[in-house]
Design a protein around this motif. Structure first.
Motif, PDB file in Angstrom:
ATOM      1  N   HIS A   1      -5.334   4.192  -0.998  1.00  0.00           N
ATOM      2  CA  HIS A   1      -4.494   3.570  -1.936  1.00  0.00           C
ATOM      3  C   HIS A   1      -5.321   2.162  -2.750  1.00  0.00           C
ATOM      4  O   HIS A   1      -5.779   1.729  -1.998  1.00  0.00           O
ATOM      5  CB  HIS A   1      -3.165   3.059  -1.332  1.00  0.00           C
TER       6      HIS A   1
ATOM      7  N   LEU B   1      -5.325  -1.091  -4.250  1.00  0.00           N
ATOM      8  CA  LEU B   1      -4.205  -2.126  -4.065  1.00  0.00           C
ATOM      9  C   LEU B   1      -4.798  -3.032  -5.336  1.00  0.00           C
ATOM     10  O   LEU B   1      -3.611  -3.734  -5.707  1.00  0.00           O
ATOM     11  CB  LEU B   1      -4.314  -2.697  -2.910  1.00  0.00           C
TER      12      LEU B   1
ATOM     13  N   ALA C   1       1.337   1.836  -3.503  1.00  0.00           N
ATOM     14  CA  ALA C   1       0.089   1.659  -4.645  1.00  0.00           C
ATOM     15  C   ALA C   1      -0.308   3.326  -4.997  1.00  0.00           C
ATOM     16  O   ALA C   1      -0.132   4.194  -4.172  1.00  0.00           O
ATOM     17  CB  ALA C   1      -1.043   1.078  -3.794  1.00  0.00           C
TER      18      ALA C   1
ATOM     19  N   HIS D   1      -6.880   0.277   0.283  1.00  0.00           N
ATOM     20  CA  HIS D   1      -6.332   0.620   1.725  1.00  0.00           C
ATOM     21  C   HIS D   1      -6.734   1.858   1.965  1.00  0.00           C
ATOM     22  O   HIS D   1      -6.377   2.947   1.290  1.00  0.00           O
ATOM     23  CB  HIS D   1      -5.068   0.231   1.638  1.00  0.00           C
TER      24      HIS D   1
ATOM     25  N   TYR E   1       1.040  -1.222   0.030  1.00  0.00           N
ATOM     26  CA  TYR E   1      -0.070   0.094   0.009  1.00  0.00           C
ATOM     27  C   TYR E   1       0.983   1.255  -0.008  1.00  0.00           C
ATOM     28  O   TYR E   1       0.545   2.420  -0.438  1.00  0.00           O
ATOM     29  CB  TYR E   1      -1.107  -0.161   1.073  1.00  0.00           C
TER      30      TYR E   1
END
Length: 112
Positions: free
Chosen positions: A21, A23, A9, A33, A6
């Motif tokens: 983020h 993923l 990401a 996330h 993450y």
């Protein structure tokens, strides 16, 4: 094999102003996330697909429809399609959540 951290990401802009983020994003599902700092809260919204939240760290509040409950690490919360929901962090610590949408969302999220 594809491995995504993450930290590396892609950050996803969102109307809630929280850190998200991306993923995983395929034609079948999406996984994000999400981090809510103390005092952060999502705006109440509904998605056209089922969503589930898995708490990675901390304590927060989940509202789904008219229900509200405090959740903590290692809890999974189901949020059915088209039911307004939001997450809140009223604690003093970080609230980290894995958000999974199945099937992949193709229609826009509706703010309530």
């Amino acid at each position: 094999m594809i491995i995504t951290s993450y930290n590396n990401a892609e950050k996803k802009d969102n109307p809630h102003g929280v850190t998200v983020h991306k993923l995983y994003d395929t034609e079948h599902a999406q996984v994000m996330h999400m981090q809510l700092k103390p005092g952060d809260a999502l705006k109440k919204h509904s998605t056209p697909v089922d969503v589930f939240f898995y708490v990675l760290e901390g304590e927060g509040i989940v509202e789904i429809g008219d229900e509200q409950q405090t959740v903590t690490k290692d809890m999974l919360i189901e949020s059915p399609a088209k039911i307004p929901h939001r997450l809140l962090n009223e604690s003093d610590g970080l609230f980290r959540v894995l958000v999974t949408k199945v099937p992949r969302q193709t229609e826009p999220t509706k703010m309530v």
